[in-house]
Scaffold this motif. Structure first.
Motif, PDB file in Angstrom:
ATOM      1  N   PRO A  37     -27.420 -49.157 -48.534  1.00 55.39           N
ATOM      2  CA  PRO A  37     -26.268 -48.884 -49.399  1.00 55.39           C
ATOM      3  C   PRO A  37     -26.574 -47.734 -50.356  1.00 55.39           C
ATOM      4  N   ALA A  38     -25.527 -47.019 -50.786  1.00 59.30           N
ATOM      5  CA  ALA A  38     -25.725 -45.853 -51.649  1.00 59.30           C
ATOM      6  C   ALA A  38     -24.779 -45.911 -52.842  1.00 59.30           C
ATOM      7  N   ALA A  42     -21.585 -43.626 -61.298  1.00 60.67           N
ATOM      8  CA  ALA A  42     -20.599 -44.288 -62.151  1.00 60.67           C
ATOM      9  C   ALA A  42     -20.563 -45.804 -61.962  1.00 60.67           C
ATOM     10  N   ASP A  43     -21.261 -46.326 -60.980  1.00 60.21           N
ATOM     11  CA  ASP A  43     -21.226 -47.767 -60.715  1.00 60.21           C
ATOM     12  C   ASP A  43     -21.827 -48.562 -61.877  1.00 60.21           C
ATOM     13  N   SER A  44     -21.233 -49.690 -62.166  1.00 62.92           N
ATOM     14  CA  SER A  44     -21.774 -50.590 -63.183  1.00 62.92           C
ATOM     15  C   SER A  44     -22.933 -51.388 -62.594  1.00 62.92           C
ATOM     16  N   GLY A  45     -23.656 -52.092 -63.458  1.00 68.37           N
ATOM     17  CA  GLY A  45     -24.748 -52.926 -62.973  1.00 68.37           C
ATOM     18  C   GLY A  45     -24.272 -53.974 -61.994  1.00 68.37           C
ATOM     19  N   GLU A  46     -23.115 -54.571 -62.280  1.00 63.69           N
ATOM     20  CA  GLU A  46     -22.570 -55.591 -61.378  1.00 63.69           C
ATOM     21  C   GLU A  46     -22.248 -54.990 -60.008  1.00 63.69           C
ATOM     22  N   GLU A  47     -21.688 -53.792 -60.002  1.00 64.78           N
ATOM     23  CA  GLU A  47     -21.357 -53.132 -58.735  1.00 64.78           C
ATOM     24  C   GLU A  47     -22.624 -52.782 -57.955  1.00 64.78           C
ATOM     25  N   VAL A  49     -25.557 -54.358 -58.081  1.00 68.92           N
ATOM     26  CA  VAL A  49     -26.108 -55.612 -57.544  1.00 68.92           C
ATOM     27  C   VAL A  49     -25.304 -56.061 -56.334  1.00 68.92           C
ATOM     28  N   ARG A  50     -23.982 -55.963 -56.422  1.00 69.44           N
ATOM     29  CA  ARG A  50     -23.132 -56.390 -55.311  1.00 69.44           C
ATOM     30  C   ARG A  50     -23.354 -55.528 -54.070  1.00 69.44           C
ATOM     31  N   GLU A  51     -23.479 -54.228 -54.259  1.00 67.59           N
ATOM     32  CA  GLU A  51     -23.686 -53.334 -53.116  1.00 67.59           C
ATOM     33  C   GLU A  51     -25.045 -53.548 -52.446  1.00 67.59           C
ATOM     34  N   LEU A  52     -26.076 -53.843 -53.249  1.00 70.83           N
ATOM     35  CA  LEU A  52     -27.421 -53.996 -52.699  1.00 70.83           C
ATOM     36  C   LEU A  52     -27.705 -55.414 -52.222  1.00 70.83           C
ATOM     37  N   SER A 120     -30.296 -59.052 -61.546  1.00 65.90           N
ATOM     38  CA  SER A 120     -29.743 -58.863 -62.882  1.00 65.90           C
ATOM     39  C   SER A 120     -28.983 -57.550 -62.949  1.00 65.90           C
ATOM     40  N   ALA A 121     -27.728 -57.623 -63.422  1.00 65.69           N
ATOM     41  CA  ALA A 121     -26.902 -56.418 -63.500  1.00 65.69           C
ATOM     42  C   ALA A 121     -27.500 -55.403 -64.476  1.00 65.69           C
ATOM     43  N   ASP A 122     -27.973 -55.882 -65.629  1.00 64.29           N
ATOM     44  CA  ASP A 122     -28.534 -54.964 -66.621  1.00 64.29           C
ATOM     45  C   ASP A 122     -29.803 -54.287 -66.100  1.00 64.29           C
ATOM     46  N   VAL A 123     -30.673 -55.076 -65.480  1.00 66.84           N
ATOM     47  CA  VAL A 123     -31.911 -54.525 -64.934  1.00 66.84           C
ATOM     48  C   VAL A 123     -31.611 -53.550 -63.805  1.00 66.84           C
ATOM     49  N   ALA A 124     -30.678 -53.913 -62.932  1.00 70.65           N
ATOM     50  CA  ALA A 124     -30.322 -53.043 -61.808  1.00 70.65           C
ATOM     51  C   ALA A 124     -29.786 -51.710 -62.309  1.00 70.65           C
TER      52      ALA A 124
END
Length: 211
Positions: A37-38, A42-47, A49-52, A120-124
C-alpha cells in the motif's frame, strides 16, 4: 601460486562495486513490484493504519528491498567512488554524502519495520512522516553524491551527465519529501530512475577499472 591467489583476490574485490551496483537496481525494482500500500502525505494516522492493515509482511519486504539492502549498495559504491576519485576533496565529499545517505536509508528501513507492525494511529502518523522527511534529507545527500560522481573524473561523459541530471531532479523531489509537498515529491518518478542509472553505472564502471 601466491601471485595467482593475489590476482584472484584483487579481481574478486574489484568486481564487488559492479555486483553491488547491479544488485542496488534489482533490489529497488523488486521492492517497487511487491504491491505494498502507498499512503499519501495528507493521510491521517487512522487512514495510514487502515491502508497498511493486513499488509505488514509486504510493507516490511518493500522497506527491506528499497531501503535496507540499498543502504549497503550506497555504502559500497560511495566508498569505491571515494577511493577512485582523483581529487581528495571530491573523495571526501563522495564518502560523506554517500555514507550519510546509506545511514539514513538504513534508519528508514528500521522505521519502516516499526510502521508495518504498529496499530496506533498516532505512532503510524509519526513514523510515516519521519520516513518521508528523512527521504528528503537523503535525497539532498544523494544529490551531493551525484555531484561528486560527476567531478570524480573517473566516469564516462554520459554518466557524468546522468549524475548531474540526477542531482538536479533529486533536489526538487527532496524538497517535496522534506516539506511533505505531494506535487514536488512526484518528481521522484524522474529522479528515481536516474539514481538507479547513476549508482549501477558507477559501480559497473569502477568494477571494470579496478581489474
Amino acid at each position: 601460486m601466491s601471485t595467482t591467489v593475489a590476482h584472484f583476490r584483487r579481481d574478486v574485490l574489484a568486481s564487488v562495486p559492479a555486483a553491488v551496483g547491479i544488485a542496488y537496481s534489482v533490489s529497488w525494482i523488486a521492492g517497487l513490484s511487491v504491491g505494498a500500500p502507498a499512503p499519501v502525505f495528507a493521510d491521517s494516522g487512522e487512514e495510514i493504519v487502515r491502508e497498511l492493515s493486513g499488509h505488514a509482511g509486504v510493507v516490511a519486504a518493500q522497506f527491506l528491498l528499497t531501503e535496507g539492502l540499498p543502504a549497503i549498495g550506497l555504502a559500497v559504491v560511495s566508498v569505491a567512488l571515494a577511493r577512485a576519485a582523483r581529487s581528495p576533496l571530491t573523495a571526501r565529499f563522495a564518502a560523506v554524502s554517500g555514507g550519510g545517505a546509506a545511514l539514513i536509508s538504513f534508519a528508514q528501513f528500521l522505521l519502516g519495520l516499526a510502521l508495518a507492525r504498529t496499530g496506533s494511529a498516532d505512532v503510524a502518523h509519526a513514523l510515516f512522516e519521519s520516513v518521508n522527511r528523512l527521504d528528503g534529507v537523503k535525497m539532498f545527500l544523494l544529490a551531493g553524491l551525484g555531484v561528486a560522481a560527476a567531478r570524480s573524473r573517473v566516469l564516462p561523459r554520459w554518466l557524468d551527465v546522468a549524475a548531474i541530471a540526477m542531482a538536479v531532479a533529486i533536489v526538487a523531489s527532496g524538497i517535496g519529501y522534506l516539506l511533505l509537498i505531494q506535487g514536488l515529491a512526484t518528481l521522484a518518478y524522474v529522479s528515481g530512475p536516474l539514481l538507479l542509472v547513476v549508482i549501477t553505472g558507477t559501480g559497473v564502471v569502477l568494477g571494470r577499472k579496478g581489474r
